[in-house]
Design an enzyme around this catalytic site. Structure first.
Site, PDB file in Angstrom:
ATOM      1  N   TYR A 155       0.837  -1.205   0.000  1.00  0.00           N
ATOM      2  CA  TYR A 155       0.000   0.000   0.000  1.00  0.00           C
ATOM      3  C   TYR A 155       0.866   1.247   0.000  1.00  0.00           C
ATOM      4  O   TYR A 155       0.660   2.167  -0.813  1.00  0.00           O
ATOM      5  CB  TYR A 155      -0.934   0.018   1.211  1.00  0.00           C
ATOM      6  N   LYS A 159       1.374   4.380  -2.854  1.00  0.00           N
ATOM      7  CA  LYS A 159       1.193   5.805  -2.572  1.00  0.00           C
ATOM      8  C   LYS A 159       2.489   6.586  -2.782  1.00  0.00           C
ATOM      9  O   LYS A 159       2.453   7.758  -3.166  1.00  0.00           O
ATOM     10  CB  LYS A 159       0.642   6.001  -1.169  1.00  0.00           C
ATOM     11  N   PHE A 192     -12.053   3.373   4.679  1.00  0.00           N
ATOM     12  CA  PHE A 192     -10.738   2.855   4.284  1.00  0.00           C
ATOM     13  C   PHE A 192     -10.295   1.689   5.162  1.00  0.00           C
ATOM     14  O   PHE A 192      -9.900   0.631   4.676  1.00  0.00           O
ATOM     15  CB  PHE A 192      -9.708   3.989   4.359  1.00  0.00           C
TER      16      PHE A 192
END
Length: 255
Positions: A155, A159, A192
């Site tokens: 993740y 990003k 989220f």
């Protein structure tokens, strides 16, 4: 008739995407809202039109599907093609496991959404912006795009890539009158964590308990700040965190 300003927001059914659609509509933007859940999009569109008197176009598709993305943009009615702002908001994390035990299907879903979906949308919309000789792309990154933390591996990598891609877009598009901004939030109270922890509400509670998180509206305000600057001003990068968060793992919690 006054000139229309159109914004397209991905992942608009909840969280930051929904808050951004509301904010831009409140400022007089006509909005294209996209996500997978058509019924929720339609409900949002009707609410925005009723409250703010703006036009709303709802498009239900999965940004991971390159053909669906291309079809959605290519078949836009001509009156909706002058997109001034693209907010690449749709993103997620699935699982929070160390690299040696993580599920590769979780990696695929995260990479396909956070990176490939963003790229597909940008590639589809950019020709419209280049044709009209102006536009603004806002990519939603994360504090995780600035630093790493345990079990954040893929993740955080996606990003970090969003930050890098935003810089790359600025370089590639210089001289084209197209602005690019990346907004990097810390902890925001959205769905989220529910997605990341696959519905484990105890884990969600543990993540958010004991301190004041950001609200989706806080991020929408930051996006509005960037897009509402004069045309000669580009806000490259915004990092926004709760007051009680000084890093991905540095949070002051009240017990």
């Amino acid at each position: 008739m006054p000139k229309r300003t159109i914004a397209l927001i991905t992942g608009a059914t909840s969280g930051i995407g929904k808050a951004t659609a509301v904010k831009l509509a409140s400022e007089g933007y006509d909005v294209i809202v996209t996500a997978r859940r058509e019924e929720i999009l339609q409900k949002l569109g009707k609410a925005l039109t009723k409250k703010y008197g703006v036009l709303v176009l709802s498009l239900a598709f999965d940004i991971r599907d390159k053909s669906a993305v291309q079809k959605a943009i290519e078949t836009l009615p001509s009156s909706w093609k002058k997109i001034a702002v693209l907010v690449n908001n749709a993103g997620l994390a699935v699982g929070r496991d160390p690299i040696q035990t993580a599920l590769t299907e979780d990696w695929d879903k995260t990479i396909d959404t956070n990176l490939k979906g963003l790229l597909y949308m940008t590639r589809a919309v950019l020709p419209l912006m280049l044709e009209q000789k102006h536009g603004h792309i806002v990519n939603i990154g994360s504090l995780a795009g600035k630093e790493m933390y345990p079990n954040g591996n893929v993740y955080a990598a996606t990003k970090h890539a969003v930050v890098a891609l935003s810089k790359g877009m600025r370089l590639d598009l210089i001289g084209q009158n197209i602005r690019v901004t990346v907004v990097n939030p810390g902890h925001v109270q959205t769905d989220f964590a529910k997605t990341r922890y696959k519905g484990n509400l105890e884990k969600v509670k543990e993540l958010y308990d004991g301190f004041r998180t950001l609200d989706p509206e806080d991020i929408a305000e930051a996006i509005w700040f960037a897009v509402s600057r004069p045309a000669h001003v580009n806000v490259d990068d915004i990092l926004i965190t709760p007051t009680d968060q000084a890093g991905s793992t540095s949070i002051h919690r009240v017990k």
